[in-house]
Design a protein around this motif. Structure first.
Motif, mmCIF file in Angstrom:
data_model
loop_
_atom_site.group_PDB
_atom_site.id
_atom_site.type_symbol
_atom_site.label_atom_id
_atom_site.label_comp_id
_atom_site.label_asym_id
_atom_site.label_seq_id
_atom_site.Cartn_x
_atom_site.Cartn_y
_atom_site.Cartn_z
ATOM 1 N N THR A 1 26.060 5.340 0.970
ATOM 2 C CA THR A 1 25.720 6.630 0.403
ATOM 3 C C THR A 1 26.964 7.372 -0.033
ATOM 4 N N PHE A 2 27.957 7.424 0.833
ATOM 5 C CA PHE A 2 29.143 8.212 0.517
ATOM 6 C C PHE A 2 29.939 7.611 -0.629
ATOM 7 N N ARG A 3 30.064 6.297 -0.608
ATOM 8 C CA ARG A 3 30.843 5.674 -1.661
ATOM 9 C C ARG A 3 30.132 5.745 -3.004
ATOM 10 N N ALA A 8 31.200 6.905 -7.277
ATOM 11 C CA ALA A 8 30.762 6.269 -8.519
ATOM 12 C C ALA A 8 30.427 7.280 -9.607
ATOM 13 N N LYS A 9 30.072 8.470 -9.229
ATOM 14 C CA LYS A 9 29.605 9.458 -10.199
ATOM 15 C C LYS A 9 30.735 10.227 -10.869
ATOM 16 N N PHE A 10 31.928 10.165 -10.325
ATOM 17 C CA PHE A 10 33.032 10.963 -10.843
ATOM 18 C C PHE A 10 34.066 10.085 -11.529
ATOM 19 N N ARG A 11 34.622 10.590 -12.606
ATOM 20 C CA ARG A 11 35.646 9.865 -13.364
ATOM 21 C C ARG A 11 36.970 10.616 -13.261
ATOM 22 N N GLY A 12 38.034 9.933 -13.501
ATOM 23 C CA GLY A 12 39.359 10.537 -13.449
ATOM 24 C C GLY A 12 40.005 10.293 -12.105
ATOM 25 N N PRO A 13 41.275 9.953 -12.103
ATOM 26 C CA PRO A 13 41.957 9.573 -10.858
ATOM 27 C C PRO A 13 42.075 10.721 -9.855
ATOM 28 N N VAL A 14 42.311 11.947 -10.321
ATOM 29 C CA VAL A 14 42.479 13.064 -9.390
ATOM 30 C C VAL A 14 41.146 13.398 -8.728
ATOM 31 N N ARG A 16 38.577 11.453 -8.388
ATOM 32 C CA ARG A 16 38.189 10.350 -7.503
ATOM 33 C C ARG A 16 38.968 10.385 -6.189
ATOM 34 N N ALA A 17 40.236 10.756 -6.255
ATOM 35 C CA ALA A 17 41.033 10.871 -5.028
ATOM 36 C C ALA A 17 40.471 11.964 -4.121
ATOM 37 N N VAL A 18 40.097 13.088 -4.726
ATOM 38 C CA VAL A 18 39.500 14.180 -3.950
ATOM 39 C C VAL A 18 38.173 13.726 -3.347
ATOM 40 N N MET A 19 37.361 13.037 -4.130
ATOM 41 C CA MET A 19 36.068 12.567 -3.635
ATOM 42 C C MET A 19 36.235 11.490 -2.562
ATOM 43 N N LEU A 20 37.295 10.700 -2.653
ATOM 44 C CA LEU A 20 37.583 9.718 -1.607
ATOM 45 C C LEU A 20 37.857 10.430 -0.284
ATOM 46 N N ALA A 50 37.705 5.904 4.521
ATOM 47 C CA ALA A 50 38.650 5.817 3.405
ATOM 48 C C ALA A 50 38.876 4.359 3.007
ATOM 49 N N TYR A 51 38.978 3.496 4.000
ATOM 50 C CA TYR A 51 39.160 2.071 3.713
ATOM 51 C C TYR A 51 37.974 1.512 2.941
ATOM 52 N N PHE A 52 36.753 1.833 3.386
ATOM 53 C CA PHE A 52 35.569 1.361 2.678
ATOM 54 C C PHE A 52 35.517 1.944 1.267
ATOM 55 N N GLY A 53 35.975 3.175 1.107
ATOM 56 C CA GLY A 53 36.026 3.786 -0.218
ATOM 57 C C GLY A 53 37.012 3.082 -1.136
ATOM 58 N N VAL A 54 38.152 2.709 -0.596
ATOM 59 C CA VAL A 54 39.148 1.975 -1.388
ATOM 60 C C VAL A 54 38.611 0.598 -1.773
ATOM 61 N N VAL A 55 37.910 -0.049 -0.843
ATOM 62 C CA VAL A 55 37.288 -1.338 -1.163
ATOM 63 C C VAL A 55 36.343 -1.166 -2.347
ATOM 64 N N TYR A 56 35.553 -0.107 -2.320
ATOM 65 C CA TYR A 56 34.626 0.145 -3.423
ATOM 66 C C TYR A 56 35.367 0.426 -4.724
ATOM 67 N N LEU A 57 36.407 1.245 -4.672
ATOM 68 C CA LEU A 57 37.141 1.581 -5.888
ATOM 69 C C LEU A 57 37.852 0.375 -6.487
ATOM 70 N N VAL A 58 38.374 -0.487 -5.645
ATOM 71 C CA VAL A 58 39.089 -1.674 -6.136
ATOM 72 C C VAL A 58 38.119 -2.695 -6.724
ATOM 73 N N THR A 59 37.018 -2.936 -6.042
ATOM 74 C CA THR A 59 36.095 -3.975 -6.492
ATOM 75 C C THR A 59 35.061 -3.474 -7.494
ATOM 76 N N LYS A 60 34.832 -2.147 -7.495
ATOM 77 C CA LYS A 60 33.804 -1.542 -8.349
ATOM 78 C C LYS A 60 32.417 -2.133 -8.076
ATOM 79 N N ASN A 61 32.209 -2.522 -6.827
ATOM 80 C CA ASN A 61 30.946 -3.116 -6.420
ATOM 81 C C ASN A 61 30.612 -2.599 -5.021
ATOM 82 N N ILE A 62 29.500 -1.906 -4.903
ATOM 83 C CA ILE A 62 29.121 -1.295 -3.632
ATOM 84 C C ILE A 62 28.852 -2.334 -2.555
ATOM 85 N N TRP A 63 28.459 -3.543 -2.961
ATOM 86 C CA TRP A 63 28.123 -4.574 -1.978
ATOM 87 C C TRP A 63 29.336 -5.062 -1.199
#
Length: 91
Positions: A1-3, A8-14, A16-20, A50-63
Motif C-alpha cells: 500500500t505505501f509503496r 508510484a503516483k508521484f513523479r520527480g526525484p524530489v 519521490r524522495a519526500v514520499m519515500l 525505506a528499504y522496501f521503497g527503494v526496492v520498488y523504485l529501483v525495480t519499478k515493480n511492486i511484486w
C-alpha cells in the motif's frame, strides 16, 4: 500500500524522495502494536519500509517489494523455529 499509493503516483526525484520518507514513517507507525506502542521502537520498521521503497523504485515493480517483505517476514519467523529444531536434534 505505501509503496504503490505513495511512490508510484508521484513523479520527480524530489517529490519521490519526500514520499519515500513519508511512506517509510507510515510503514513504521503501522507496526506500532508490534512494539507495545513505543514510537521510538518503530525506527527499525521505518528503515525496513525505506528499504522496501527503494526496492520498488529501483525495480519499478511492486511484486519485488512484496516478495522482499514476504522473505523477510518468513526469515524472522521460521529461522528461530529451525534453530530450535536443529539444537534439539543435537542434545
Amino acid at each position: 500500500t505505501f509503496r504503490y499509493a505513495l511512490l508510484a503516483k508521484f513523479r520527480g526525484p524530489v517529490l519521490r524522495a519526500v514520499m519515500l520518507i513519508v511512506s517509510s514513517i507510515l510503514f513504521g507507525l503501522v507496526h506500532l502494536n508490534n512494539v507495545g506502542g513505543d514510537v521510538a521502537s518503530t525506527i527499525p520498521y521505518m528503515i525496513m519500509g525505506a528499504y522496501f521503497g527503494v526496492v520498488y523504485l529501483v525495480t519499478k515493480n511492486i511484486w519485488y517489494a512484496i516478495g522482499t517483505h514476504l522473505l523477510y517476514n518468513c526469515s524472522i519467523s521460521l529461522f528461530p523455529v529451525i534453530l530450535l529444531i536443529v539444537f534439539n536434534l543435537f542434545q
